[in-house]
Design a protein around this motif. Structure first.
Motif, PDB file in Angstrom:
ATOM      1  N   ILE B 126       0.769  -1.321   0.142  1.00  0.00           N
ATOM      2  CA  ILE B 126      -0.353  -0.089   0.016  1.00  0.00           C
ATOM      3  C   ILE B 126       0.840   1.417  -0.351  1.00  0.00           C
ATOM      4  CG2 ILE B 126      -1.835   1.136   1.480  1.00  0.00           C
ATOM      5  CD1 ILE B 126      -2.624  -1.332   2.804  1.00  0.00           C
ATOM      6  N   ARG B 127       1.832   1.447   1.059  1.00  0.00           N
ATOM      7  CA  ARG B 127       2.584   2.462   1.317  1.00  0.00           C
ATOM      8  C   ARG B 127       3.248   2.576  -0.327  1.00  0.00           C
ATOM      9  NH1 ARG B 127       5.786   3.555   7.094  1.00  0.00           N
ATOM     10  NH2 ARG B 127       3.730   2.803   8.257  1.00  0.00           N
ATOM     11  N   ILE B 130       1.156   4.170  -3.054  1.00  0.00           N
ATOM     12  CA  ILE B 130       0.900   5.732  -2.661  1.00  0.00           C
ATOM     13  C   ILE B 130       2.214   6.539  -3.052  1.00  0.00           C
ATOM     14  CG2 ILE B 130       0.604   7.291  -0.271  1.00  0.00           C
ATOM     15  CD1 ILE B 130      -1.037   4.806   0.985  1.00  0.00           C
ATOM     16  N   THR B 133       2.511   7.126  -6.329  1.00  0.00           N
ATOM     17  CA  THR B 133       0.578   7.943  -7.698  1.00  0.00           C
ATOM     18  C   THR B 133       1.606   9.234  -6.682  1.00  0.00           C
ATOM     19  OG1 THR B 133      -0.033   7.414  -5.256  1.00  0.00           O
ATOM     20  CG2 THR B 133      -0.657   6.092  -7.872  1.00  0.00           C
ATOM     21  N   GLU B 134       1.827   9.267  -5.500  1.00  0.00           N
ATOM     22  CA  GLU B 134       2.336  11.067  -5.156  1.00  0.00           C
ATOM     23  C   GLU B 134       3.678  11.374  -6.121  1.00  0.00           C
ATOM     24  OE1 GLU B 134       3.331  10.933  -0.650  1.00  0.00           O
ATOM     25  OE2 GLU B 134       1.094  10.773  -0.240  1.00  0.00           O
TER      26      GLU B 134
END
Lengths: 273, 385
Positions: B126-127, B130, B133-134
């Motif tokens: 998940i990290r 994230i 995408t960040e």
């Protein structure tokens, strides 16, 4: 603790505060009795917040003494202050929550610092405190920046009452809240004061708060302080006090009081004076 | 009530049970407070009600009760109720009853207080997602910011009156003049170190005199501009991000917008302009100081005269060499300015956010400076410079 003869939890004697050439407090005396709600009012620049900071030991007085729960914080070192600090809770104006920690972590901090209570019990107690101040449990995992102003105040209150303090200090508890929120916050403080047998000392601008929950009122005028019940203070001839209570807001708040004991939503103005 | 005095030898907390045929009487006493939380918990949990159907809980001997005591009692009452016992509270004062009643609300919602975390692997995935995408979003936003800054700059060219001159000059002073002592010292020492190490290596081939070539080319082409850009990114970029970030936290930026001032025009453009003017000057100064440092080392260590040093230097470098270094300076200036202003404007909410974005501005601008430097190297070698 000894020496609670006349049950004053805070005793200020001959307090002098100066900023440069300006004397803010000149030989000020104040007693706060156990279990009362005392509201400190006064115009801008009369040193309400400074008085609060002096009582809390955040500022040393330029003259006179301050006794908090029978101890003179000024004369104590860090270590000796701890037992006194454990017995007070402070809600700063905007909550002053530690911004890098979640609400639950903020409320946990006093437990970590002052007690050796089991981790699981602390978590349960934090839940209790959150519900006592009217926050949903889901607020516990949020950061202060994710909360609204009113919720931050409530979270700050949860941290302040974490250890069931003897005295709760509130700095402008209703400033920045909408009228409904402010009325709710007033009754929340009254409820908590009764349930937890708190002594509450608050600095406020808000005439509505004053009329709704204060047992006694302390007015800072001309570097001195005038203390009395609401009725006594209202009868005082000093022009500032007359203007304060007889201004449109003061009158509205008083009529509200006479009409009903319900929260007076319609008359509230978020910042007084 | 939290302060009733207690004879020192009396037990702090006690609980007694007594069975009277149909109901169990549980008498509680002492100080039910946070200070004795551990004793309270065991005292309450070890109470044996023998499965009685009716429990009389007598609180009349309780001297003090706080939230902790009330919660522990409430928790136990609930357990007994769950077992089907009927509870009757006796001897409670109004305040105690009010406090106990408040406990009821607390346990209805069971929302986790901590942020939920899944398994370690899922968390990692998940990290990573994230973060990826960040990065993409960040790149897009940065490019948009560059675009906005360009538009603003073009508008300023058409209407030069709108450029904040005072602000620009102020920034030139703090970026440039204030940085001169530290930058001078830094460059001088680097020149000394380069000359020393170079001479040491070249001595093996009897080619010590080429230390001067090494100095001239490496300083003018690369080191002068890199050192200056990195120092400015650390010194000025962080200051920009923190200044603008603090203004964001204080809502000063919002106030500007409502007055009709464009933050891009008032905050970003003067800083970019000041950087673009100042950085090349600083680079030239750093080049000079580094060469002076190298000269001192060479003259002292290799026993050459100043004339010999200058002659060798003029053989080694042309105007080109200097130009290749200097031409990078305005580009780096814009990189540093854009990144740090962008990070400053991205601050939201708290003091912590200011710190995070300030760090980010330094890390990102140094990273971009080095990436662009590498790109320049390739480009110059392709065109044969």
């Amino acid at each position: 603790m000894s020496g609670q003869a006349n049950d004053s939890v805070i005793r200020v004697r001959g307090l002098v505060t100066r900023f440069g050439a300006q004397t803010v407090h000149d030989g000020l005396d104040l007693d706060v009795r156990r279990g009362e709600i005392l509201a400190i009012v006064g115009g801008s620049g009369t040193g309400k917040s400074v008085l609060l900071r002096t009582i809390l030991g955040l500022k040393s007085p330029d003259g006179g003494t301050v006794e908090l729960l029978g101890a003179n914080l000024e004369a104590l070192d860090e270590e000796a202050r701890r037992p006194v600090l454990k017995r007070i809770g402070v809600l700063f104006q905007d909550g002053a929550l530690f911004s890098a920690r979640t609400v639950a972590q903020n409320a946990r901090l006093p437990f970590l610092e002052h007690t050796k209570v089991d981790h699981r019990l602390v978590t349960q107690l934090i839940r209790v405190k959150l519900s006592m101040v009217g926050l949903p449990q889901s607020a516990g995992a949020k950061l202060p920046s994710e909360l609204s102003g009113g919720m931050r105040k409530r979270a700050g209150l949860a941290r302040a009452i974490a250890l069931d303090p003897d005295i709760l200090f509130l700095d402008e508890p209703t400033a920045g809240l909408d009228p409904i929120g402010a009325a709710n916050f007033d009754s929340l403080i009254r409820d908590l004061q009764q349930a937890l047998a708190l002594t509450v000392v608050m600095v406020t601008h808000d005439v509505d708060t004053l009329c709704a929950i204060a047992d006694r009122v302390a007015v800072l005028i001309d570097s001195k302080i005038i203390v009395g019940t609401l009725d006594e203070i209202r009868a005082h001839p000093h022009p500032w006090i007359q203007a304060y209570f007889d201004g449109p807001r003061g009158r509205a708040a008083r009529t509200g009081l006479a009409v009903s004991a319900e929260p007076r939503v319609s008359t509230r103005v978020s910042k007084g004076t | 009530m939290a302060n009733t005095t207690q004879p020192p030898n009396a037990p702090a907390v006690w609980a007694k049970t007594q069975f009277d045929g149909s109901a169990m009487r549980v008498a509680l006493g002492g100080r039910w407070t946070l200070a004795d939380a551990a004793i309270l918990e065991t005292a309450v949990q070890t109470l044996d009600t023998k499965g009685a159907a009716l429990l009389h809980i007598d609180l009349s001997a309780v001297d003090a009760i706080d939230t902790c005591g009330a919660w522990i009692l409430h928790r136990q009452l609930r357990r007994w109720q769950d077992r089907g016992a009927q509870i009757e509270l006796v001897g409670t004062s109004d305040a105690q009853a009010a406090l106990l009643e408040r406990m009821g609300v607390a346990d209805e919602e069971r929302v986790p207080l901590l942020r939920k975390s899944g398994s370690a692997f899922a968390e990692l995935a998940i990290r990573a997602g994230i973060a990826a995408t960040e990065v993409a979003g960040e790149a897009k936003a940065l490019i948009a910011f560059v675009g906005a800054a360009t538009v603003c700059a073009l508008r300023a060219i058409r209407r030069p009156g709108r450029v904040r001159l005072v602000s620009t000059v102020h920034h030139i002073e703090s970026i440039g003049i204030d940085a001169v002592p530290i930058l001078g010292l830094l460059a001088f020492l680097i020149g000394v170190v380069l000359a020393f190490q170079g001479a040491d290596q070249l001595r093996a081939y009897g080619a010590e005199v080429f230390t001067i070539n090494l100095l001239g080319v490496s300083i003018l082409r690369e080191i002068g501009v890199l050192i200056t850009a990195i120092m400015v990114a650390g010194r000025t970029g962080s200051a920009f991000a923190a200044e603008i970030g603090t203004m964001k936290v204080n809502q000063e930026v919002d106030a500007m917008r409502t007055i009709g001032l464009d933050p891009m025009e008032t905050l970003v453009l003067p800083r970019l302009l000041a950087l673009a003017i100042t950085l090349p000057l600083l680079v030239f100064f750093a080049n000079t100081m580094a060469l002076v440092g190298g000269a001192v080392m060479v003259i002292l260590g290799l026993d050459l005269s100043l004339e010999q040093f200058l002659e060798q230097l003029s053989n080694a470098v042309q105007l080109n060499t200097l130009a290749v270094g200097l031409i990078k300076a305005p580009v780096f200036a814009v990189l540093i300015g854009v990144v740090s202003c962008y990070e400053g404007l991205k601050v939201s909410g708290s003091a912590e956010s200011v710190g995070r974005h300030t760090t980010q501005s330094v890390v990102k601008s140094i990273f971009l400076v080095i990436v662009f430097d590498a790109a320049f190297s390739i480009f110059f070698s392709r065109i044969g410079l």
